[in-house]
Scaffold this motif. Structure first.
Motif, PDB file in Angstrom:
ATOM      1  N   PHE A   7      43.652  41.406  32.072  1.00  0.00           N
ATOM      2  CA  PHE A   7      43.084  40.564  33.129  1.00  0.00           C
ATOM      3  C   PHE A   7      42.087  41.330  33.992  1.00  0.00           C
ATOM      4  N   LEU A   8      42.355  42.615  34.176  1.00  0.00           N
ATOM      5  CA  LEU A   8      41.446  43.441  34.968  1.00  0.00           C
ATOM      6  C   LEU A   8      40.083  43.545  34.277  1.00  0.00           C
ATOM      7  N   GLN A   9      40.105  43.783  33.009  1.00  0.00           N
ATOM      8  CA  GLN A   9      38.843  43.882  32.256  1.00  0.00           C
ATOM      9  C   GLN A   9      38.101  42.549  32.272  1.00  0.00           C
ATOM     10  N   LYS A  10      38.880  41.511  32.088  1.00  0.00           N
ATOM     11  CA  LYS A  10      38.301  40.165  32.073  1.00  0.00           C
ATOM     12  C   LYS A  10      37.636  39.853  33.426  1.00  0.00           C
ATOM     13  N   THR A  11      38.338  40.189  34.486  1.00  0.00           N
ATOM     14  CA  THR A  11      37.834  39.930  35.830  1.00  0.00           C
ATOM     15  C   THR A  11      36.543  40.698  36.093  1.00  0.00           C
ATOM     16  N   LYS A  12      36.557  41.960  35.718  1.00  0.00           N
ATOM     17  CA  LYS A  12      35.367  42.787  35.953  1.00  0.00           C
ATOM     18  C   LYS A  12      34.163  42.254  35.162  1.00  0.00           C
ATOM     19  N   ARG A  13      34.446  41.829  33.961  1.00  0.00           N
ATOM     20  CA  ARG A  13      33.389  41.269  33.127  1.00  0.00           C
ATOM     21  C   ARG A  13      32.847  39.972  33.757  1.00  0.00           C
ATOM     22  N   PHE A  14      33.753  39.132  34.231  1.00  0.00           N
ATOM     23  CA  PHE A  14      33.349  37.897  34.921  1.00  0.00           C
ATOM     24  C   PHE A  14      32.395  38.227  36.074  1.00  0.00           C
ATOM     25  N   SER A  15      32.802  39.161  36.918  1.00  0.00           N
ATOM     26  CA  SER A  15      32.006  39.493  38.105  1.00  0.00           C
ATOM     27  C   SER A  15      30.626  40.010  37.713  1.00  0.00           C
ATOM     28  N   VAL A  71      29.128  29.478  38.527  1.00  0.00           N
ATOM     29  CA  VAL A  71      28.994  30.509  37.487  1.00  0.00           C
ATOM     30  C   VAL A  71      30.375  30.959  37.014  1.00  0.00           C
ATOM     31  N   THR A  72      31.359  30.889  37.904  1.00  0.00           N
ATOM     32  CA  THR A  72      32.730  31.235  37.507  1.00  0.00           C
ATOM     33  C   THR A  72      33.292  30.184  36.548  1.00  0.00           C
ATOM     34  N   LEU A  73      32.990  28.922  36.826  1.00  0.00           N
ATOM     35  CA  LEU A  73      33.461  27.857  35.928  1.00  0.00           C
ATOM     36  C   LEU A  73      32.770  27.954  34.563  1.00  0.00           C
ATOM     37  N   ILE A  74      31.569  28.511  34.567  1.00  0.00           N
ATOM     38  CA  ILE A  74      30.894  28.773  33.283  1.00  0.00           C
ATOM     39  C   ILE A  74      31.670  29.851  32.521  1.00  0.00           C
TER      40      ILE A  74
END
Lengths: 268, 308
Positions: A7-15, A71-74
């Motif tokens: 989840f951490l990697q995913k979050t960082k990638r999202f940001s 952009v987050t919903l994208i």
């Protein structure tokens, strides 16, 4: 067992991706609430990274940062990236503030400050088994209705609501401390009978930790929680950070190039 | 009117567990029965009306049927933007019930008078405005509001206070349009709404006013107004004089609403307006005295009624 690293990697990638999308879209739209969108984006990335695991209804009370939400919903596949092509243009589905029903996650029209929390509390009162997350701005706490809502939340122990304050310490014209300061916010919230948790709003690990404890142990002490996320307005772009004029502004071609360069250098 | 509202609400709540009452620290004793039966469905939201209105809107969106009750200036004027955004723009079927219409809170002064509420609520698209004429009509209006809320249509009910008499109906044109004097339109017609209707009927009690008719309209949205307009058009040849009596400022009430429809329909009918002066009232006096000093005087009504 939850794989936090995933989840951490995913979050960082999202940001990372979302910051670039925000800047490109505001450049194309010739204006927008860039500073606040960049301060709140790490919070939104973290919240929505957990969407695959936990269900919640989200209300963006500081509605002017809609672009950060879109952009987050994208990122989670709820919206197609093509919507950014027409953002804020004539006849677009998306303007400057959230419009109820414009996407399945957008369940309330906000934009006028000081409404979102009361709305969330009404929903939460009526649906005690559901999770709710409401994001406010620190400037928004100028509104008296926010304090009415916080009292109501405390009185009725609405622990199914998690409030996150994007504390970027700036408002439209200048710094919150120079307008109506809330810098003893922890004490104020504690005085209201709420639990205040202060975190770095750009530290994905801290945000995720706090979100996870809300999702897993929200009722543990029967006290509703408010996360004060210390953030930086314009975060990620050196010439925008803490500079009031970047509350709402368009970018010149040179500024756009420079901004994208800086963001790309931080690739994760 | 308050008691009639509380009784009807309690009856409806018995059949619908979704009904929930929110009050702004107002309603001493009148909700005792409701609270006794449904302790979990009464929330005293405190003196925090902005939050109360938005909380109600949030509840409505989550499937509850919130009824919001407090004194009109705090419900309508104080929370106007909450009503606009969270009930109007977000289309939520919330029922707003305000107490203290017009000068009902006479001696409490201008802060507690309600001169502008109808004008404000008329600006909210889809908002239905009910101004019941008496306790019996409160029940009629509230049941309509409750049913509208099921279709996400918001409404505002303007109550007076307590102790209003029931008014004899001569004929009902519809549930919201009633003849209170004469069973047909006569050449000299009075139109009224809300609890001031009883003052109009009283003023015209004497036999010398037998050629005068009085109609009340207790719902002010477009549909009802069109119904009333059609009634006027049908009797246009007969009508010599039409007057509206309403306990509001001159701005934004029934008079403006009806006049603008008539103008749009090219109906050549001027309407007299008997209402409160456009100024705040600072005298400390009873409602009847204030009404008569500030525009709604029985003798004015009687004088107009005698004109041939």
């Amino acid at each position: 067992m939850l794989n936090l690293d995933y989840f951490l990697q995913k979050t960082k990638r999202f940001s990372y991706l979302s910051r670039i999308d925000i800047v490109n879209t505001i450049y194309k739209a010739k204006g927008g609430h860039v500073g606040g969108s960049l301060s709140v984006i790490d919070i939104l990335s973290s919240v929505y990274a957990l969407k695959e695991k936990y269900d919640f209804e989200f209300v963006l009370s500081k509605g002017h940062c809609l672009l950060a939400w879109l952009v987050t919903l994208i990122r989670i596949g709820e919206l197609d990236k093509s919507i950014l092509e027409s953002f804020y243009l004539d006849n677009s589905s998306f303007g400057g503030h959230p419009k109820k029903g414009s996407s399945s996650s957008i369940t309330w029209s906000t934009g006028s400050l000081g409404h979102g929390l009361s709305i969330t509390l009404g929903k939460a009162f009526a649906s005690p088994n559901k999770n709710f997350i409401c994001v406010l701005g620190d400037g928004e706490t100028n509104e008296g209705s926010v304090w009415e809502a916080l009292m109501f939340m405390s009185q009725h122990k609405l622990t199914n609501v998690l409030v996150i304050i994007d504390n970027n310490k700036q408002e439209s014209l200048t710094f919150t401390d120079d307008i109506l300061s809330i810098e003893n916010l922890n004490d104020r919230l504690k005085g209201f009978g709420l639990k205040a948790l202060r975190i770095d709003g750009h530290d994905h690990e801290q945000i995720l930790d706090n979100l996870l404890s809300y999702f897993t142990d929200r009722d543990v002490d029967n006290v509703p929680k408010v996360i004060i996320a210390d953030t930086i307005k314009g975060k990620g772009i050196s010439f925008m950070e803490k500079v009031p004029k970047w509350h709402h502004r368009k970018l010149t071609p040179e500024e756009h190039t420079l901004a994208i360069e800086e963001l790309t250098n931080c690739k994760v | 009117m308050r008691n009639s509202f509380a009784t009807t609400l309690t009856e409806i709540a018995r059949n619908d567990p979704k009904v929930i009452l929110l009050a702004g620290d107002i309603g001493f004793r009148i909700f005792d029965k409701f609270i006794e039966e449904f302790p979990d469905r009464f929330i005293n939201c405190g003196i925090a009306e902005q939050n109360m209105v938005s909380v109600a809107a949030g509840m409505a969106s989550a499937g509850r049927r919130p009824i919001v009750y407090t004194i009109i200036p705090f419900l309508i004027m104080r929370s106007f933007e909450q009503i606009r955004v969270d009930i109007g723009i977000n289309q939520q079927g919330v029922v707003l019930v305000g107490v203290g219409g017009g000068l009902a809170y006479d001696k409490l002064g201008s802060t507690h008078h309600a001169y502008e509420d109808i004008a404000l609520m008329r600006t909210i698209p889809s908002m239905k405005i009910f101004t019941p004429i008496d306790p019996e009509d409160v029940s009629n209006c509230f049941i309509q509001s409750y049913n509208l809320a099921k279709s996400d249509i918001p409404s505002y009910i303007r109550l007076s206070k307590g102790g209003e008499p029931n008014i004899t109906r001569i004929k009902e044109v519809s549930s919201n349009i009633k003849f209170l004097k004469s069973s047909n339109i006569t050449s000299n017609l009075f139109i009224t709404h809300g609890s001031i209707s009883s003052l109009v009927v009283d003023a015209l009690e004497d036999n010398k006013y037998s050629n005068v008719s009085v109609i009340s309209i207790s719902e002010l949205s477009k549909d009802s107004l069109l119904k009333l307009t059609n009634l006027l058009i049908e009797n246009l040849q007969l009508l010599k004089q039409v007057s509206i009596v309403e306990e509001t400022f001159p701005t934004g009430g029934l008079h403006e609403a009806l006049s603008s429809i008539l103008m749009k329909e090219n109906v050549p009918l001027g309407i007299k307006h008997i209402c409160l002066d456009h100024r705040y009232i600072f005298d400390i006096n009873n409602r009847v005295s204030l009404l008569s000093k500030y525009g709604i005087e029985k003798s004015i009504i009687q004088e107009i009624a005698l004109k041939k």
